[in-house]
Motif scaffolding. Structure first.
Motif, short mmCIF file in Angstrom:
data_model
loop_
_atom_site.label_atom_id
_atom_site.label_comp_id
_atom_site.label_asym_id
_atom_site.label_seq_id
_atom_site.Cartn_x
_atom_site.Cartn_y
_atom_site.Cartn_z
N ALA A 1 -7.93 -3.74 -4.57
CA ALA A 1 -9.47 -3.44 -4.61
C ALA A 1 -10.11 -4.69 -4.12
CB ALA A 1 -10.06 -3.06 -5.80
N THR A 2 -9.55 -5.88 -4.75
CA THR A 2 -10.19 -7.24 -4.78
C THR A 2 -10.01 -7.89 -3.13
OG1 THR A 2 -9.77 -7.53 -6.93
CG2 THR A 2 -10.30 -9.51 -5.52
N TYR A 3 -8.70 -7.78 -2.78
CA TYR A 3 -8.34 -8.42 -1.56
C TYR A 3 -8.23 -7.58 -0.34
CZ TYR A 3 -7.26 -12.22 -4.65
OH TYR A 3 -7.28 -13.07 -5.71
N GLY A 4 -8.42 -6.40 -0.59
CA GLY A 4 -8.51 -5.38 0.73
C GLY A 4 -7.13 -4.80 1.14
N THR B 1 -10.32 1.74 1.21
CA THR B 1 -9.13 1.17 0.08
C THR B 1 -9.78 0.91 -1.09
OG1 THR B 1 -7.84 0.64 2.04
CG2 THR B 1 -7.21 -0.31 0.01
N ARG B 2 -10.80 -0.16 -1.03
CA ARG B 2 -11.42 -0.63 -2.02
C ARG B 2 -11.97 0.49 -3.14
NH1 ARG B 2 -12.84 -5.20 1.14
NH2 ARG B 2 -11.79 -6.96 0.14
N ARG C 1 0.93 -1.11 -0.02
CA ARG C 1 0.06 0.07 0.09
C ARG C 1 0.87 1.48 -0.02
NH1 ARG C 1 -2.54 -1.76 4.45
NH2 ARG C 1 -2.35 0.56 5.48
N ILE C 2 1.86 1.19 0.80
CA ILE C 2 2.71 2.44 0.90
C ILE C 2 3.50 2.57 -0.51
CG2 ILE C 2 5.04 3.32 1.69
CD1 ILE C 2 4.12 1.85 4.07
N PHE C 3 3.95 1.59 -1.23
CA PHE C 3 4.49 1.56 -2.48
C PHE C 3 3.56 2.20 -3.77
CE2 PHE C 3 7.75 -2.00 -1.69
CZ PHE C 3 8.50 -0.98 -0.82
N LEU D 1 -6.61 1.21 8.21
CA LEU D 1 -7.80 1.76 8.99
C LEU D 1 -9.26 1.25 8.72
CD1 LEU D 1 -7.13 5.58 8.66
CD2 LEU D 1 -6.86 4.29 10.79
N ASP D 2 -8.98 0.63 7.51
CA ASP D 2 -10.23 -0.45 7.18
C ASP D 2 -10.39 -1.35 8.10
OD1 ASP D 2 -11.09 1.40 5.10
OD2 ASP D 2 -9.88 -0.09 3.31
N HIS D 3 -9.42 -2.25 8.31
CA HIS D 3 -9.27 -3.42 9.17
C HIS D 3 -9.57 -2.96 10.56
CE1 HIS D 3 -8.28 -7.31 10.67
NE2 HIS D 3 -7.71 -6.90 11.53
#
Length: 133
Positions: A110-113, A65-66, A10-12, A119-121
C-alpha cells in the motif's frame, strides 16, 4: 530485477486470498458453521468470499493496489484477532503471527505501490501519455 520481484511479491500475497476465497466456496457450509462458532454471523460469508477473491485478484493484477492492500490488511488483522486469539496454543500463535506478517507485506504494498508490471502502472502511464498529447 526489481520489477520482477514486485510482481512476484504481489502474486505471493494475492494468491493466499484468492485460494482462501475459492476454498470457502467449495466448503461453504463448513466455513459458515466455523464462523458462527466463533461468533461471526454466517451471513457475512459471501462478503468474505468476495473480498478474498476480488482483493486477491486485484493484488495479483496490480489494480487499485493501495486500496486492495489496505482493505485486505485490515481484514487480515481482524481475522487474526477473531479466529487466532488463543495465543497459548502454539498453532494459533503461529497463525496469528502469519496474519500479522501478511498484513505487514500488504501495508508495504500500500505504501510503495504495485510496481511497473501492474495495471496501476499501466493506467498511470497511459493517462500520462494522453495528457501530454
Amino acid at each position: 530485477m526489481e520489477k520482477v520481484v514486485q510482481l512476484l511479491a504481489r502474486i505471493f500475497l494475492g494468491h493466499i486470498f484468492l485460494l482462501a476465497g475459492l476454498s470457502k466456496i467449495t466448503g461453504y457450509e463448513g466455513t459458515q458453521g466455523y464462523m458462527e462458532s466463533m461468533g461471526v454471523p454466517g451471513m457475512l460469508l459471501p462478503l468474505v468470499i468476495a473480498l478474498e477473491v476480488g482483493g486477491g485478484l486485484a493484488i495479483i493484477a496490480g489494480w487499485k493496489t493501495r486500496w486492495a492492500a489496505i482493505t485486505l490488511a485490515g481484514f487480515t488483522i481482524l481475522a487474526a484477532l477473531i479466529f487466532h486469539n488463543a495465543l497459548g496454543d502454539q498453532i494459533q500463535m503461529i497463525m496469528f503471527m502469519k496474519n500479522i506478517a501478511i498484513s505487514g507485506g500488504l501495508l508495504l504494498l500500500a505504501t510503495y505501490g504495485a510496481g511497473a508490471y501492474s495495471l496501476d502502472h499501466h493506467s498511470t502511464a497511459v493517462a500520462g501519455s494522453v495528457s501530454h498529447s
